[in-house]
Design an enzyme around this catalytic site. Sequence first.
Site, PDB file in Angstrom:
ATOM      1  N   CYS A 152     -51.876  47.177  70.948  1.00 12.89           N
ATOM      2  CA  CYS A 152     -53.127  47.940  70.364  1.00 12.89           C
ATOM      3  C   CYS A 152     -52.315  49.045  69.674  1.00 12.89           C
ATOM      4  O   CYS A 152     -51.324  49.875  70.349  1.00 12.89           O
ATOM      5  CB  CYS A 152     -53.902  48.427  71.293  1.00 12.89           C
ATOM      6  N   GLU A 212     -53.837  58.139  65.063  1.00 12.46           N
ATOM      7  CA  GLU A 212     -54.236  59.362  65.184  1.00 12.46           C
ATOM      8  C   GLU A 212     -55.690  59.679  64.534  1.00 12.46           C
ATOM      9  O   GLU A 212     -56.603  60.386  65.068  1.00 12.46           O
ATOM     10  CB  GLU A 212     -53.336  60.280  64.078  1.00 12.46           C
ATOM     11  N   HIS A 256     -57.926  58.796  67.362  1.00 16.66           N
ATOM     12  CA  HIS A 256     -58.301  59.820  68.044  1.00 16.66           C
ATOM     13  C   HIS A 256     -59.230  60.827  67.315  1.00 16.66           C
ATOM     14  O   HIS A 256     -60.308  61.307  68.158  1.00 16.66           O
ATOM     15  CB  HIS A 256     -56.818  60.547  68.303  1.00 16.66           C
ATOM     16  N   HIS A 273     -55.834  56.945  74.731  1.00 16.34           N
ATOM     17  CA  HIS A 273     -54.860  55.893  74.416  1.00 16.34           C
ATOM     18  C   HIS A 273     -55.238  54.525  75.328  1.00 16.34           C
ATOM     19  O   HIS A 273     -56.021  54.568  76.068  1.00 16.34           O
ATOM     20  CB  HIS A 273     -53.498  56.532  75.264  1.00 16.34           C
ATOM     21  N   CYS A 308     -60.735  48.636  71.385  1.00 16.91           N
ATOM     22  CA  CYS A 308     -60.789  49.788  70.800  1.00 16.91           C
ATOM     23  C   CYS A 308     -61.474  49.532  69.292  1.00 16.91           C
ATOM     24  O   CYS A 308     -62.264  50.633  68.992  1.00 16.91           O
ATOM     25  CB  CYS A 308     -59.483  50.172  70.400  1.00 16.91           C
ATOM     26  N   CYS A 328     -56.683  46.904  69.480  1.00 17.53           N
ATOM     27  CA  CYS A 328     -57.429  45.861  70.343  1.00 17.53           C
ATOM     28  C   CYS A 328     -58.824  45.527  70.091  1.00 17.53           C
ATOM     29  O   CYS A 328     -59.581  46.302  69.704  1.00 17.53           O
ATOM     30  CB  CYS A 328     -56.999  45.988  71.808  1.00 17.53           C
TER      31      CYS A 328
END
Lengths: 454, 173
Positions: free
Chosen positions: B138, B123, B126, B132, B160, B157
């Site tokens: 990940c 979260e 985000h 996503h 990200c 990952c």
Amino acid sequence: MEPKVNILIVDDEEIVRESLASWLEEDGYEVKVAENAARALERLPEKEWNLAMVDLKMPGMDGIELMDEIRKIKPETIVIIMTAYATVDTAVQAMKKGAYDYIVKPFNPEDLSLTIRKIIEHQKLLKENIYLRKELKKQYRLHDMVSKNHKMIEIFELVKTVAKSNSTVLVQGESGTGKELLSRAIHMESPRKDEPFVTVSCASLTESLLESELFGYEKGAFTGADQARSGKIELAKDGTLFLDEIGDISLKLQMDLLRVLEEKEFRRVGGTQLIPVNSRIIAATNRDLTKAIEEGKFREDLYYRLNVISVLLPPLRERKEDVPLLVEHFLERFNIEMGKNVEGVAESAMRMLMDYSWPGNARELRNMIERAMVVTKGRMILDADLSLPQTPGVPLSNNRGKSLSEMEKEHIRRVLLDNRWNIIRSAQVLGIDRVTLYNKIRKYELKKEPVLNS
Amino acid sequence: MGVIPDAMLRKLQDRLRDYLSLPVRISRNMPVPEGSYERNRNQYNSTRILREILREAPADAIKIVGIIDKDMCIPILTFVFGEAQLGGVASIVSIARLRQEFHGLSPDDGILFERLCKEALHELGHNFGLIHCPDRECVMYLSNTVRDVDRKRITYCDSCDSALYAKTEPWRV
């Protein structure tokens, strides 16, 4: 990077819009919301929406009505109807009207993820499909001609090469095979494409009319020539002169034409001044010119002058694989011309088209489709919309309901006809002896029919 | 919000600080917003809770992630593990469905804590603008089941992680 996926949420409840938008955004989708149908219709032109998630019950226009509108304005947008109250009736209605799916709130997150991914994947495949079909078509297309027949594709390739030269081309083929279309294609592929393409139909005119049509005339050249006129050769200027039905012209005009080809200049009828010829000449005929030469009806020297580059268009019956492609091509064209939206040809009707022998070739097929599109009432052309003549060589599918003896009679009649009532040869073809054949002829009361043109 | 053991929160604080290299502070317990309760579903609306958290957020908070023991949902979905404002300040994670006992198994604090860490990182990801990730391992992979959560590692990952690294730059310690 993959293009953004656009989703429009339409729901009168703010909390639904906000939470669903937030959930979808976390998945990387581009999400916009609308609080009612009117606002949704306002937003519709903003972008290409992949998906619209529409609440069923909203004040004003409801979800089903909105879906109808969306399908009219953006037919490629997929619509999912959402509702809190599941009734079979509304679900059936929604699906019937074209909803992709029907979601009863609350929905399992895993299922919703899957549904949306499936939609996106489905759309991607559709787009890919459209793209690939276009690419494929390009390969099979030469201006207004389409084909995937290897002979035709070779001709298309040849056209692209010879178009660059100035050599005379002789296009041969049965009537309706596309001789003029091919000649136009040569013109359009050539550096002369912005110059005129002038057609002379040699078969439809008398010798003297054709002469003045081709060469033009001076004032007073003959009775009624009250002013000078340029002929088609002059009008073609630096473009292309297309002489259709060249096999039908008189020997005198053949001589005149030969001189034009050899000397690259001519005189108007009744004129003295030599006018240079700058156009490229393409001639076409559905006659067998070598036979005409043997019979003394066509000059051999003119034949060789014309036949520098020779193209022989195969009849449609020898490229049956092109029937579906041509049908699609004509549908597309007539849909535009007639402002119709006919989607295709029913499978059984297509089988009839494939079975037919097309003596009038692609032109006959075009006329058939044009007529069918006028009479058809639905989105598909059906068997009844086609007015196919009963061909000799009756396809088996047309014989449903006939008895065995009727079939036998018909078959014997045809074999006899094909072999000009030569009993020995017919018996051989049928695999029976002469006496049996005579007996059957008597039994079925078969009679020798007068055959036209023989 | 609700009953969350202090020890679990402190452990989470350490984990997040180590992982994100950002200062992490535990805020006071907040009552579960009354308006978020959905009587007919016996669940709590995560979007409404998120609004409440946003209202209560301290002025100096870079991001704020709420931890709640109640089962959450949004109108269209049967449940959610959490919700976040994409690129915004607030997010919320529910531990209700992360508990083994929710799925008929015996309680396991270790497993619960691992899952909580993953969902909190998810979260917060985000909140820092990450969407996503298609990599199933990940932490930003969308998990719709605890099976999905358990398959993920407690890390982002490479791609990200590098995106997150750039986004947290201004506050890193």
